[in-house]
Scaffold this motif. Sequence first.
Motif, PDB file in Angstrom:
ATOM      1  N   GLU A 345      44.860  -6.529 -33.268  1.00 54.26           N
ATOM      2  CA  GLU A 345      43.854  -5.842 -34.062  1.00 54.26           C
ATOM      3  C   GLU A 345      42.507  -6.541 -33.903  1.00 54.26           C
ATOM      4  O   GLU A 345      42.432  -7.761 -33.850  1.00 54.26           O
ATOM      5  CB  GLU A 345      44.268  -5.826 -35.535  1.00 54.26           C
ATOM      6  N   VAL A 346      41.443  -5.733 -33.829  1.00 55.09           N
ATOM      7  CA  VAL A 346      40.099  -6.288 -33.683  1.00 55.09           C
ATOM      8  C   VAL A 346      39.710  -6.918 -35.021  1.00 55.09           C
ATOM      9  O   VAL A 346      39.552  -6.214 -36.027  1.00 55.09           O
ATOM     10  CB  VAL A 346      39.096  -5.196 -33.278  1.00 55.09           C
ATOM     11  N   PRO A 347      39.541  -8.238 -35.095  1.00 58.97           N
ATOM     12  CA  PRO A 347      39.314  -8.892 -36.394  1.00 58.97           C
ATOM     13  C   PRO A 347      37.936  -8.641 -36.972  1.00 58.97           C
ATOM     14  O   PRO A 347      37.776  -8.513 -38.174  1.00 58.97           O
ATOM     15  CB  PRO A 347      39.529 -10.368 -36.076  1.00 58.97           C
ATOM     16  N   SER A 348      36.927  -8.590 -36.134  1.00 63.23           N
ATOM     17  CA  SER A 348      35.550  -8.498 -36.621  1.00 63.23           C
ATOM     18  C   SER A 348      34.991  -7.127 -36.346  1.00 63.23           C
ATOM     19  O   SER A 348      35.114  -6.586 -35.245  1.00 63.23           O
ATOM     20  CB  SER A 348      34.671  -9.558 -35.939  1.00 63.23           C
ATOM     21  N   LEU A 352      32.424  -4.394 -31.989  1.00 62.85           N
ATOM     22  CA  LEU A 352      32.079  -3.154 -31.320  1.00 62.85           C
ATOM     23  C   LEU A 352      30.605  -3.099 -30.963  1.00 62.85           C
ATOM     24  O   LEU A 352      30.200  -2.410 -30.026  1.00 62.85           O
ATOM     25  CB  LEU A 352      32.445  -1.955 -32.199  1.00 62.85           C
ATOM     26  N   ASN A 353      29.753  -3.812 -31.716  1.00 64.67           N
ATOM     27  CA  ASN A 353      28.325  -3.815 -31.465  1.00 64.67           C
ATOM     28  C   ASN A 353      27.887  -5.009 -30.617  1.00 64.67           C
ATOM     29  O   ASN A 353      26.691  -5.264 -30.470  1.00 64.67           O
ATOM     30  CB  ASN A 353      27.557  -3.813 -32.792  1.00 64.67           C
ATOM     31  N   ASP A 354      28.834  -5.758 -30.099  1.00 62.89           N
ATOM     32  CA  ASP A 354      28.516  -6.923 -29.294  1.00 62.89           C
ATOM     33  C   ASP A 354      27.884  -6.473 -27.975  1.00 62.89           C
ATOM     34  O   ASP A 354      28.490  -5.715 -27.216  1.00 62.89           O
ATOM     35  CB  ASP A 354      29.797  -7.724 -29.024  1.00 62.89           C
ATOM     36  N   PRO A 355      26.643  -6.903 -27.661  1.00 57.28           N
ATOM     37  CA  PRO A 355      26.007  -6.458 -26.411  1.00 57.28           C
ATOM     38  C   PRO A 355      26.715  -6.950 -25.169  1.00 57.28           C
ATOM     39  O   PRO A 355      26.562  -6.377 -24.094  1.00 57.28           O
ATOM     40  CB  PRO A 355      24.585  -7.041 -26.524  1.00 57.28           C
ATOM     41  N   ARG A 356      27.493  -8.032 -25.294  1.00 59.93           N
ATOM     42  CA  ARG A 356      28.209  -8.534 -24.133  1.00 59.93           C
ATOM     43  C   ARG A 356      29.442  -7.708 -23.795  1.00 59.93           C
ATOM     44  O   ARG A 356      30.032  -7.878 -22.746  1.00 59.93           O
ATOM     45  CB  ARG A 356      28.640  -9.987 -24.390  1.00 59.93           C
ATOM     46  N   ALA A 373      32.126   7.203 -39.791  1.00 62.42           N
ATOM     47  CA  ALA A 373      30.966   7.813 -40.449  1.00 62.42           C
ATOM     48  C   ALA A 373      29.840   6.797 -40.579  1.00 62.42           C
ATOM     49  O   ALA A 373      30.055   5.627 -40.914  1.00 62.42           O
ATOM     50  CB  ALA A 373      31.371   8.335 -41.825  1.00 62.42           C
ATOM     51  N   GLY A 374      28.619   7.254 -40.320  1.00 60.25           N
ATOM     52  CA  GLY A 374      27.460   6.378 -40.386  1.00 60.25           C
ATOM     53  C   GLY A 374      27.398   5.363 -39.272  1.00 60.25           C
ATOM     54  O   GLY A 374      26.791   4.296 -39.434  1.00 60.25           O
ATOM     55  N   ASN A 375      28.051   5.673 -38.137  1.00 66.61           N
ATOM     56  CA  ASN A 375      28.093   4.766 -36.977  1.00 66.61           C
ATOM     57  C   ASN A 375      28.669   3.396 -37.319  1.00 66.61           C
ATOM     58  O   ASN A 375      28.323   2.385 -36.692  1.00 66.61           O
ATOM     59  CB  ASN A 375      26.688   4.595 -36.368  1.00 66.61           C
ATOM     60  N   LYS A 376      29.554   3.382 -38.300  1.00 62.28           N
ATOM     61  CA  LYS A 376      30.232   2.138 -38.648  1.00 62.28           C
ATOM     62  C   LYS A 376      31.500   2.003 -37.809  1.00 62.28           C
ATOM     63  O   LYS A 376      32.216   2.973 -37.609  1.00 62.28           O
ATOM     64  CB  LYS A 376      30.586   2.111 -40.138  1.00 62.28           C
ATOM     65  N   PRO A 377      31.770   0.798 -37.305  1.00 56.67           N
ATOM     66  CA  PRO A 377      32.954   0.613 -36.472  1.00 56.67           C
ATOM     67  C   PRO A 377      34.235   0.923 -37.247  1.00 56.67           C
ATOM     68  O   PRO A 377      34.408   0.483 -38.388  1.00 56.67           O
ATOM     69  CB  PRO A 377      32.885  -0.862 -36.072  1.00 56.67           C
ATOM     70  N   GLY A 378      35.120   1.693 -36.631  1.00 54.17           N
ATOM     71  CA  GLY A 378      36.396   2.012 -37.238  1.00 54.17           C
ATOM     72  C   GLY A 378      37.477   1.051 -36.781  1.00 54.17           C
ATOM     73  O   GLY A 378      37.250   0.195 -35.920  1.00 54.17           O
TER      74      GLY A 378
END
Length: 422
Positions: A345-348, A352-356, A373-378
């Motif tokens: 599972e993705v902990p953080s 998803l917004n990591d540029p790398r 919703a609201g461009n929040k990572p699911g």
Amino acid sequence: MSNQRKRPNGEREEDDEEDDAEGIGQWERAYVDDRSWEALQEDESGLLRPIDTSAIYHAQYRRRLRMLSAAAAGTRIQKGLIRYLYIVIDFSRAAAETDFRPSRMGIMAKHVEAFIREFFDQNPLSQIGLVSIKNGIAHTLTDLGGSPESHIQALMGKLEAAGDSSLQNALELVHEHLNQIPSYGHREVLILYSALSTSDPGDIMETIQKCKKSRLRCSVIGLSAEMFICKHLCQETGGLYSVAVDEVHLKDLLLEHAPPPPAIAEFAISNLIKMGFPQRAAEGSMAICSCHKEVKIGAGYTCPRCKARVCELPTECTICGLTLVSSPHLARSYHHLFPIAPFDEVPSLSSLNDPRRKLGKSCFGCQQSLLGAGNKPGPCVTCRKCKHYFCLDCDIYIHESLHNCPGCESIHRPKSVSLMEE
């Protein structure tokens, strides 16, 4: 004097009296059947919101997957790919109880049908037989076979609850059938038990020891309360015992028996098995089917040893006894030996917004966006090897149906393909 009240227009209120007699009205019965209040939960502000069942199901699935992975960690578990399973269904009067909607009998038939299809999908080389308990007697509904449709048709035609239940009679009947199975076959019994007692003609403890000696692995799923004799049976034979609390729990408990269980160490001996790969008959050919003793045109397969015609695969030739399979059946049985490791599972949420991150913000499997919703990572998971991200639905599909990671398969390409491109 009549006890029927009259409306102003002179009509009698017969329907209202029927509802009062039953203790529940028509308008209430719909809510009782649906149990819609069980699908609500209170949020932080004190408002009632519908429960996110998909997230709960995925959490239960991953918890079960981690338990299976932890049990197999560091050890090589041998599993039986050729299973002979008898499903024993309790159709005594207790099966007519309505604590499961519409009744225990209806719920058992519904989920046994789904289990049979899932069983043959995961165990194409195995066979199933059905036994019912009614009026204290065990009846054979179907013999061991590899056709899911014939089992389901026989089950749906015998839905009737009556009399007492007899666990000993069921075990004696199943033992008589499974005792003739070859040594390479894994003998299993799955019992769906509705009653709170068993009416036996003799000493059931002797029958349990007989099943243990014959290497029968007996598992029980109860639909009422826990019973000592059922728990003792499972402990002696190495099976699993559990009690379903609701319909969803019953479905999960049933599907846990679809994958092959670990083989008993003292009986896990490798054997070479003769198998035949029959050819499909021509469309216009006519022959007598050896399994149904009927003349059939076109459909069927020809045994490579005795040239007899059979309808379906896998099966055992009724003439020469050769096990008949196809190559896809062997391939589908292979994934149990080398299962895919559970995804992490993705902990953080910020990952998803990591540029790398160069894999994008979409699921590698279905290409759907991982943003809510609201461009929040699911919620999402990632493969330990290829580091690709997958949504929760693809996670379940990969581990339960596909049995291959699309990300890993896209990386490891055959050498022959690379040479051709050069």
